[in-house]
Design a protein around this motif. Structure first.
Motif, PDB file in Angstrom:
ATOM      1  N   LEU A 105       0.822  -1.206   0.000  1.00 59.38           N
ATOM      2  CA  LEU A 105       0.000   0.000   0.000  1.00 59.38           C
ATOM      3  C   LEU A 105       0.860   1.261   0.000  1.00 59.38           C
ATOM      4  O   LEU A 105       0.559   2.230  -0.711  1.00 59.38           O
ATOM      5  CB  LEU A 105      -0.921  -0.002   1.224  1.00 59.38           C
ATOM      6  N   THR A 106       1.957   1.223   0.766  1.00 62.41           N
ATOM      7  CA  THR A 106       2.863   2.369   0.787  1.00 62.41           C
ATOM      8  C   THR A 106       3.486   2.606  -0.585  1.00 62.41           C
ATOM      9  O   THR A 106       3.583   3.748  -1.045  1.00 62.41           O
ATOM     10  CB  THR A 106       3.966   2.147   1.834  1.00 62.41           C
ATOM     11  N   ASN A 107       3.900   1.534  -1.249  1.00 60.57           N
ATOM     12  CA  ASN A 107       4.464   1.672  -2.599  1.00 60.57           C
ATOM     13  C   ASN A 107       3.412   2.159  -3.595  1.00 60.57           C
ATOM     14  O   ASN A 107       3.716   2.926  -4.515  1.00 60.57           O
ATOM     15  CB  ASN A 107       5.053   0.347  -3.060  1.00 60.57           C
ATOM     16  N   TYR A 108       2.187   1.710  -3.409  1.00 62.40           N
ATOM     17  CA  TYR A 108       1.100   2.152  -4.287  1.00 62.40           C
ATOM     18  C   TYR A 108       0.873   3.654  -4.147  1.00 62.40           C
ATOM     19  O   TYR A 108       0.653   4.359  -5.157  1.00 62.40           O
ATOM     20  CB  TYR A 108      -0.170   1.386  -3.958  1.00 62.40           C
ATOM     21  N   LEU A 109       0.915   4.147  -2.915  1.00 69.60           N
ATOM     22  CA  LEU A 109       0.752   5.583  -2.707  1.00 69.60           C
ATOM     23  C   LEU A 109       1.852   6.368  -3.400  1.00 69.60           C
ATOM     24  O   LEU A 109       1.615   7.447  -3.953  1.00 69.60           O
ATOM     25  CB  LEU A 109       0.752   5.892  -1.206  1.00 69.60           C
ATOM     26  N   PHE A 147      -6.147  13.616  -5.092  1.00 69.49           N
ATOM     27  CA  PHE A 147      -4.797  13.579  -5.648  1.00 69.49           C
ATOM     28  C   PHE A 147      -3.730  13.908  -4.611  1.00 69.49           C
ATOM     29  O   PHE A 147      -2.624  13.371  -4.668  1.00 69.49           O
ATOM     30  CB  PHE A 147      -4.696  14.546  -6.826  1.00 69.49           C
ATOM     31  N   PHE A 148      -4.036  14.770  -3.665  1.00 75.99           N
ATOM     32  CA  PHE A 148      -3.033  15.192  -2.688  1.00 75.99           C
ATOM     33  C   PHE A 148      -3.024  14.319  -1.441  1.00 75.99           C
ATOM     34  O   PHE A 148      -2.124  14.429  -0.617  1.00 75.99           O
ATOM     35  CB  PHE A 148      -3.271  16.650  -2.292  1.00 75.99           C
ATOM     36  N   MET A 149      -4.013  13.450  -1.298  1.00 74.29           N
ATOM     37  CA  MET A 149      -4.117  12.624  -0.100  1.00 74.29           C
ATOM     38  C   MET A 149      -2.967  11.625  -0.005  1.00 74.29           C
ATOM     39  O   MET A 149      -2.421  11.378   1.079  1.00 74.29           O
ATOM     40  CB  MET A 149      -5.461  11.891  -0.093  1.00 74.29           C
ATOM     41  N   ALA A 150      -2.597  11.023  -1.129  1.00 82.78           N
ATOM     42  CA  ALA A 150      -1.497  10.055  -1.122  1.00 82.78           C
ATOM     43  C   ALA A 150      -0.195  10.723  -0.687  1.00 82.78           C
ATOM     44  O   ALA A 150       0.578  10.154   0.094  1.00 82.78           O
ATOM     45  CB  ALA A 150      -1.344   9.428  -2.506  1.00 82.78           C
ATOM     46  N   PHE A 151       0.045  11.925  -1.173  1.00 86.08           N
ATOM     47  CA  PHE A 151       1.237  12.675  -0.761  1.00 86.08           C
ATOM     48  C   PHE A 151       1.195  12.971   0.733  1.00 86.08           C
ATOM     49  O   PHE A 151       2.214  12.851   1.434  1.00 86.08           O
ATOM     50  CB  PHE A 151       1.313  13.977  -1.551  1.00 86.08           C
TER      51      PHE A 151
END
Length: 275
Positions: A105-109, A147-151
């Motif tokens: 999940l971390t890599n996906y983000l 779009f900014f949530m993953a960051f």
């Protein structure tokens, strides 16, 4: 070497960079305070013949730029709050709990940050049109947050990992629940990291152009970057006096945000660099 001499040497070394950083703002200020016929002259000067404020008056009275600033502020604050509301518990869970597929999940983000929003703009438009959210500020708030949530999660996860678990465990021993320990112990310690993440999210949302242009069709719903871009084609000419005045005004909120929470910014950057 004395402290004063060191300070002078440091400022002397940084002065070229300071000039490079401040030069665009000085150019904007100089042009914004000039009349239209004073910009394109053979003998140009930095200082205007007189300090002309008519460009700012025209922006707010005739071009409704004040409304665009309010729209941008509403979208940026809303997107920042919504992103943090989801990113903070998500980052906490990835840091403190055993989440299946945590690494994947971390890599996906991280991978999602390689996708430009413009690639998905047609799909976003059709989705918001289906729900009747076209020409609504809420649609842009949701799109920006997505779009900014993953960051935000990626940033906060690195900050949260620096907080020792012993502090929370001590609170649990004293009878505090996980939620109470998170709110009273963990979150205050992570405030610098949260503030830094909020700043970057706010700035990214404030400067975003493509989604705002696509999802907001009404002139009264335009954001500041969109309205500034429209000034380049007004009346078949580029109105540099208005563009510079609008750009100067649009940069003020970001500068105020950075200046008002500078101590949190420095603390958050140093916190993220220490593991």
């Amino acid at each position: 070497m004395s402290k004063a001499r060191k300070s002078v040497l440091c400022w002397a070394a940084l002065s070229p960079f300071l000039i490079v950083v401040l030069f665009p703002y000085l150019t904007m200020l100089s042009t914004a305070l000039k009349q239209k016929d004073e910009i394109f002259t053979f003998h140009r000067s930095w200082l205007p013949r007189e300090f002309y404020l008519g460009n700012f008056v025209e922006l707010f009275v005739d071009r409704n730029f004040g409304r665009a600033l309010v729209n941008s502020l509403t979208i940026s604050v809303g997107a920042t709050l919504l992103s943090l509301a989801v990113a903070i518990p998500a980052a906490y869970a990835l840091t403190r709990m055993r989440v299946p597929g945590n690494s994947a999940l971390t890599n996906y983000l991280l991978i999602t940050q390689m996708i430009s929003p413009i690639v998905l703009i047609i799909g976003l438009f059709r989705m918001f049109a289906y729900f009747g959210l076209i020409n609504s500020l809420m649609s842009v708030i949701i799109a920006h947050s997505a779009f900014f949530m993953a960051f935000a999660v990626w940033m906060l996860k690195s900050y949260f990992a620096t907080i020792p678990k012993d502090l929370e465990e001590a609170a649990w021993i004293d009878g505090a629940s996980r939620f109470s320990a998170f709110v009273r112990i963990f979150l205050p310690l992570c405030l610098p990291g949260v503030v830094v993440t909020a700043i970057f999210t706010f700035v990214n949302s404030w400067n975003e152009y493509a989604m705002s242009l696509t999802l907001l069709r009404d002139v009264s719903q335009q954001t500041a970057p969109v309205q500034i871009a429209f000034l380049t084609g007004t009346l078949y000419q580029i109105e540099w006096h208005l563009i510079m005045a609008a750009t100067l005004i649009a940069s003020v909120p970001v500068a105020v945000v950075f200046a008002s929470i500078q101590r949190y910014l420095i603390g958050g950057m140093s916190l993220g660099g220490v593991k």
